[in-house]
Design an enzyme around this catalytic site. Structure first.
Site, mmCIF file in Angstrom:
data_model
loop_
_atom_site.group_PDB
_atom_site.id
_atom_site.type_symbol
_atom_site.label_atom_id
_atom_site.label_comp_id
_atom_site.label_asym_id
_atom_site.label_seq_id
_atom_site.Cartn_x
_atom_site.Cartn_y
_atom_site.Cartn_z
ATOM 1 N N GLY A 165 0.838 -1.192 0.000
ATOM 2 C CA GLY A 165 0.000 0.000 0.000
ATOM 3 C C GLY A 165 0.869 1.237 0.000
ATOM 4 O O GLY A 165 2.066 1.182 0.255
ATOM 5 N N GLY A 184 0.473 5.785 0.523
ATOM 6 C CA GLY A 184 -0.381 6.940 0.762
ATOM 7 C C GLY A 184 0.489 8.154 0.954
ATOM 8 O O GLY A 184 1.694 8.105 0.716
ATOM 9 N N GLY A 185 -0.130 9.235 1.386
ATOM 10 C CA GLY A 185 0.603 10.470 1.537
ATOM 11 C C GLY A 185 1.739 10.371 2.532
ATOM 12 O O GLY A 185 2.763 11.014 2.374
ATOM 13 N N TYR A 186 1.586 9.522 3.554
ATOM 14 C CA TYR A 186 2.593 9.410 4.601
ATOM 15 C C TYR A 186 3.759 8.558 4.177
ATOM 16 O O TYR A 186 4.793 8.534 4.820
ATOM 17 C CB TYR A 186 1.952 8.780 5.850
ATOM 18 C CG TYR A 186 1.294 7.491 5.476
ATOM 19 C CD1 TYR A 186 -0.049 7.480 5.108
ATOM 20 C CD2 TYR A 186 2.029 6.319 5.393
ATOM 21 C CE1 TYR A 186 -0.636 6.330 4.663
ATOM 22 C CE2 TYR A 186 1.433 5.168 4.945
ATOM 23 C CZ TYR A 186 0.102 5.171 4.582
ATOM 24 O OH TYR A 186 -0.471 4.033 4.121
ATOM 25 N N LYS A 203 4.871 4.458 2.456
ATOM 26 C CA LYS A 203 4.461 3.176 1.902
ATOM 27 C C LYS A 203 4.246 2.136 2.989
ATOM 28 O O LYS A 203 4.782 2.244 4.082
ATOM 29 C CB LYS A 203 5.530 2.660 0.937
ATOM 30 C CG LYS A 203 5.551 3.460 -0.334
ATOM 31 C CD LYS A 203 6.620 2.969 -1.280
ATOM 32 C CE LYS A 203 6.481 3.706 -2.616
ATOM 33 N NZ LYS A 203 7.635 3.480 -3.470
ATOM 34 N N LYS A 255 4.469 0.201 8.177
ATOM 35 C CA LYS A 255 4.130 1.503 7.619
ATOM 36 C C LYS A 255 5.338 2.402 7.773
ATOM 37 O O LYS A 255 5.761 2.700 8.882
ATOM 38 C CB LYS A 255 2.934 2.044 8.388
ATOM 39 C CG LYS A 255 2.303 3.239 7.793
ATOM 40 C CD LYS A 255 0.904 3.392 8.369
ATOM 41 C CE LYS A 255 0.548 4.824 8.577
ATOM 42 N NZ LYS A 255 -0.705 4.955 9.322
ATOM 43 N N ASP A 296 -10.340 9.186 9.540
ATOM 44 C CA ASP A 296 -10.318 8.710 8.160
ATOM 45 C C ASP A 296 -10.988 7.347 8.042
ATOM 46 O O ASP A 296 -10.439 6.417 7.465
ATOM 47 C CB ASP A 296 -8.873 8.674 7.636
ATOM 48 C CG ASP A 296 -8.821 8.714 6.116
ATOM 49 O OD1 ASP A 296 -9.862 8.978 5.480
ATOM 50 O OD2 ASP A 296 -7.729 8.464 5.552
#
Ligand SMILES: *[C@@H]1O[C@H](CO)[C@@H](O)[C@H](O)[C@H]1NC(C)=O
Ligand SMILES: *[C@@H]1O[C@H](CO)[C@@H](O)[C@H](O)[C@H]1NC(C)=O
Ligand SMILES: *[C@@H]1O[C@H](CO)[C@@H](O)[C@H](O)[C@H]1NC(C)=O
Length: 970
Positions: free
Chosen positions: A638, A640-642, A644, A659, A755
């Site tokens: 995955g 996202g903005g933060y 991988k 994460k 979220d």
């Protein structure tokens, strides 16, 4: 870094010195002119001036008026290499690769090029012996003579090449034994700094003496496959603990595999196939880096499947054809997270083949042809190839007999190719090809990339090959979309071959300097593919340039102007480099700071410097690097903005999701500490648990338990094979509501998720829901209890409109998002779909009719649940969802209320909502599917089997059912 900058500065200094001042050394000019007369197709700039360094001849680079580099990769040079080359006495790098018309014997005089560090003749047609004089090039560090027609033996003098780290002699006709040192002669055993012995595809013979290997060696690749070696595999191989790839396949090795091989714990690929090895099948227990193992076609003692078949969780490919294996097939193998291929044909496995219920989604090929399997348990969620031809089960089970599994010919998997789907036309004039993305016709630089020991086997894996594509255009300084890969396949030698086309960034053709640059990066291994591809060799085709003599007389003038400009540019470059070096230094200092987290944590208030963790542990950067195979692209699950998210395997076998924050989304040390302390205290069965974290070397990573069945969104999408029935959806709503209610009301301090969406609800192996990604949540501290003013964060479609307007965050914002998820469970589609917003659509539908409001909803209900006759508590569920998405927060229920109401819905219909209760109703399923069996006789023996199509449906259903029916009828 500092050192290489220094060297660069040095180089630039001398080049500029020369360019501005002088002419080429006459001896070097004579040498180049001599080569020019013997070669066809030298670049058109050759011979245009008397100053190959000053008005440069393409492919020639100089220092202090002396030629140091001659690089003519893929120029279609024809001819031979004469002794005159040795006049270039300062030559450090000679690259003549990919000139298939250049060959003949290699001159002995080459031994006079004492400064030579790099010699690359790959992909030419040199013949005859490798001159032993090469052994006197004491500075040589890179030697690639692969893919020629050299014959004779490997000179013993190679033992003197003490600087050599890359030694590639593959794909020639070399014969004889490997030279070993003695009192009077050097040998390969002396090469303790060499990292690569690539001797594959020759005719080398004799035994490998024990003395060949020692613990001083630093080899990472030993490729001896495809030769005629005989005798035992020396036990000293276990001393070379740096090894990552060991290929001894396709030889005549005999005897027992030495147990010392188990000491090679860094090994990613072990291939011993196609030899005459005897004795017990090697014990690979503890070799926990192994990805690709092939032991096929030897004469091992008959045995049951060894224990390591069930313990090496890193495996991607296991092959042991003709392995003498008996007994039951170990089920664990199919659940290894990266497993792609299991090839165990021509063994004596008997009994039942049951691949289990947790099959790795990576698995593509399973071959059990010609075993004695008598029963076969059909398997949900496996849709790869399964070969059972030549087993008892294909004769005794009538309906299986005609199925694809028992068919000798199975459809080959379609290998990856770069997509040209976006291009409307697909024809180009002769010699040109369609460039991906931009879809114009251009002339690519082409070649074949041969991966000699890849750590994987799946040629259909888009992610892997797309990573390779991206690496190619990035590292070779091309532009996005300028790489085309075609038809990857494993050839007879178990090499992965890929056709590669590289396109110019602009225009139709590359110019010579571009081809020379790209050719050298590939021939000199400057280009590094993703690690998982292992060692490679690229063989390019000569490039058809568009010019073939043009330009000419104007060259001198423009060259003079060029020199003037060049001097200015160089001065600027020097200044630029100084600035760059300074910046690098600052960056390094910052990195050091970041790598000492405790320093900043302990410098504050004395006692509580080190984070107080409950049940979560501290990981080192190295541990996580290892567990993710160096953050291999393959393990990415995955982004996202933060940053991988990677899948990883801890040494104890636990699978985790890691994460990894990227630069820009890193928090301060204090915030990060607060966050992990908080997260480590959050324990609830409907929340994804924190396993640990890493805060080191400027990295911030959170390690979570891995939830195997993906997100709710994926499971609701049309492509999903697991069809979530209505009861299961109610249960998912209840689970996630419980997780959320815990965050709001029991966590201390309370946590607002911010979220909530179907992408952040994960399903475990029993399809229980767990709320994820509350790692970046906003804490509700006592001071600002009630609401938190903060920057709006969330996902379009789920975002609470009130929060958006006022920026006042409360728990009720999560309730809104949760209401959207509830509507999503009803409709099956995402909240924003084809321009329609689900909340508005449902409200509109309900307002349309007055008699029976819920008829208006019919068109919106997911067809999957529409067909089930009893949508219990449907009305109540819709009403509750609509209350959650009320415009104003005060009118929305709390999560606790939501939990209670969903519990009531389930109970009112006679279902026990206690999550512990689990009763399989597989019997019902088998009846429903028209198969009159008991849940335990999932053995197809003697049971009538549906036809192929029905069969595959049945498999899907069986998966959904055995997973989904966990709610016990009272
Ligand atoms: C290699 O071994 C095979 C089988 O032992 C033999 O037929 C072949 O002639 C050998 N080749 C060489 C070059 O020795
Ligand atoms: C593995 O290495 C250790 C230490 O390096 C050594 O003691 C041991 O004998 C080796 N094992 C085998 C089977 O060679
Ligand atoms: C295989 O090796 C492991 C560790 O080296 C050992 O514990 C195990 O007993 C061995 N298994 C067999 C069958 O020899």
């Amino acid at each position: 870094m500092a050192k290489s900058t220094g060297i660069l500065l040095f180089l630039v200094f001398f080049v500029s010195f020369h360019v501005c001042l002088g002419a080429t050394d006459p001896q070097d000019v004579a040498a180049l002119r001599s080569l020019m007369t013997q070669w066809q197709n030298t670049p058109p700039t050759w011979g245009k001036s008397d100053d190959p360094c000053g008005t440069p001849w393409e492919g020639v680079m100089c220092i202090k008026s002396r030629v140091v580099t001659l690089s003519l990769s893929a120029m279609d040079i024809q001819g031979t290499l004469s002794g005159d080359i040795t006049l270039l006495s300062q030559l450090q790098s000679l690259d003549l690769s990919y000139n298939s018309g250049l060959g003949g014997p290699l001159t002995k005089n080459i031994g006079n090029l004492k400064e030579l560090m790099t010699l690359i003749l790959a992909g030419c047609k040199f013949t005859g012996n490798i001159p032993e004089e090469l052994g006197s090039l004491s500075k040589l560090s890179f030697l690639a003579l692969n893919s020629n027609q050299f014959s004779g033996t490997i000179p013993a003098s190679f033992g003197n090449l003490s600087e050599v780290y890359w030694l590639d002699l593959a794909d020639n006709q070399l014969t004889g034994e490997l030279p070993i040192s003695s009192s009077i002669s050097p040998g390969l055993d002396l090469l303790v700094h060499t990292k690569h012995f690539h001797f594959n595809k020759n005719k080398l013979s004799g035994i490998l003496p024990e003395r060949l290997f020692s613990s001083q060696m630093q080899l990472i690749h030993i490729l001896f496959d495809g030769n005629n070696f005989t005798g035992d595999i020396p036990s000293t191989i276990g001393l070379v603990q740096t090894l990552e790839a060991l290929r001894l396949d396709k030889n005549d090795f005999s005897g027992t595999v030495p147990s010392s091989i188990g000491n090679l714990t860094k090994l990613n690929e072990l291939n011993l196939a196609n030899n005459k090895l005897t004795g017990p099948m090697p014990n690979l227990t503890g070799m926990n880096s192994l990805n690709y193992v092939d032991l096929s076609n030897n004469s091992f003692d008959p045995t049951e499947a060894p224990l390591w078949f069930s313990t090496i969780v890193t495996l991607t490919s296991l092959a042991a054809s003709h392995g003498g294996l008996t007994g039951q097939v170990p089920q664990k193998l199919f659940s290894f997270p990266q497993i792609q291929q299991v090839i165990l044909d021509h063994n004596e496995f008997n009994g039942t083949l049951d691949m289990g219920s947790t099959i790795s989604p990576q698995l593509k090929t399973v071959d059990f042809e010609n075993n004695n399997i008598s029963l076969f348990t059909p398997t949900a969620n496996y849709n790869g190839t399964l070969m059972l031809h030549g087993n008892e089960v294909c004769d005794t089970v009538t309906l299986l007999k005609n199925s694809i599994y028992c068919n000798e010919e199975q459809k080959a998997l379609t290998p990856y190719s770069t997509s040209l789907a976006s291009c409307s036309s697909n024809s180009c004039p002769d010699g040109l090809s369609l460039r991906p993305l931009s879809c114009n016709c251009a002339c690519p630089f082409t070649g074949v990339m041969t991966f000699r020991a890849p750590f994987f086997s799946d040629v259909t894996n888009r992610t892997l090959f797309q990573n390779l594509e991206a690496k190619l255009w990035q590292n070779l300084s091309l532009s996005p979309g300028s790489t085309f890969l075609q038809d990857p396949f494993f050839d007879r030698d178990s090499y992965l071959q890929v056709q590669v086309k590289l396109f110019p960034a602009t225009g139709t053709y590359f110019n010579r300097s571009e081809v020379l640059r790209i050719g050298f990066q590939l021939s000199n291994q400057k280009f590094k593919p993703p690690d998982i591809f292992g060692p490679y060799a690229f063989i390019g085709s000569p490039y058809p340039f568009s010019d073939n003599l043009s330009g000419g007389s104007s060259l001198k003038k423009s060259a003079v102007a060029g020199i003037a400009v060049g001097c200015v540019v160089l001065v600027l470059a020097l200044i630029g480099m100084g600035v760059y070096a300074l910046r690098q230094k600052r960056r390094a200092e910052r990195a050091t700071e970041l790598s000492k987290p405790f320093a900043s944590w302990t410098s504050g208030k004395g006692t509580d410097g080190i984070p107080q963790l409950k049940g979560a542990r501290w990981f080192t950067f190295d541990e996580l690097t290892q567990s993710t195979n160096n953050f291999a692209e393959m393990n990415e699950i995955g982004a996202g903005g933060y940053g991988k998210v990677y899948k990883g395997i801890l040494p104890n076998g636990q699978i985790v999701a890691i994460k990894r924050a990227q630069a820009g989304s890193l928090q301060g040390a204090a915030e990060f500490k607060t966050e992990i302390e908080l997260l480590s205290r959050v324990h609830h069965k409907n929340l994804v648990g924190l396993v640990g974290f890493c805060f080191e070397q400027g990295e911030q990573m959170l390690v979570y338990e891995f939830i195997p069945n993906g997100t709710l969104r994926e499971n609701l999408s049309e492509r999903s094979s697991k069809q979530l029935d209505w009861m299961r959806r109610l249960k998912i709503a209840l689970d996630s509501a419980r997780g959320l209610a815990y965050l709001h009301e029991l966590a201390d301090p309370p946590i607002i998720h911010r979220d909530i969406k179907s992408d952040n609800i994960l399903l475990d192996e029993k399809l229980n829901a767990k709320v994820a990604d509350f790692g970046l949540s906003k804490l509700v501290s006592d001071a600002e209890k009630g609401h938190v003013s903060t920057q709006v964060k969330g996902t379009l479609g789920y975002l609470d409109p009130e929060y958006y307007m006022t920026q006042q965050l409360t728990e009720k914002s999560d309730v809104y998002s949760f209401g959207v998820v509830m509507l999503e469970l009803i409709a099956g589609r995402p909240p924003l779909h084809k321009g329609k917003y689900i909340v508005r659509e449902v409200r509109l539908a309900l307002n349309m009719r007055s008699e029976d409001q819920y008829c208006g909803l019919r068109d919106m209900v997911d067809p999957v649940i529409q067909s089930s006759e009893n949508l219990i508590a449907f009305k109540g569920f819709v009403e509750l969802a609509l209350r959650c998405v009320e415009e104003t927060a005060v009118r929305r229920p709390s999560m606790n209320q939501v939990v209670k109401e969903i519990e009531l819905m389930l109970q009112s219909d006679g279902f026990n909502t206690e999550p512990e209760s689990e009763v399989s109703s597989a019997t019902d399923f088998w009846r429903a599917a028209g198969i009159d069996g008991t849940p335990h006789s999932h053995l197809y023996n003697d049971q009538p089997l549906p036809t192929k199509e029905v069969n595959s449906n049945a498999f899907e259903y069986s998966g959904a059912y055995s997973y989904s029916t966990k709610i016990e009828p009272k």
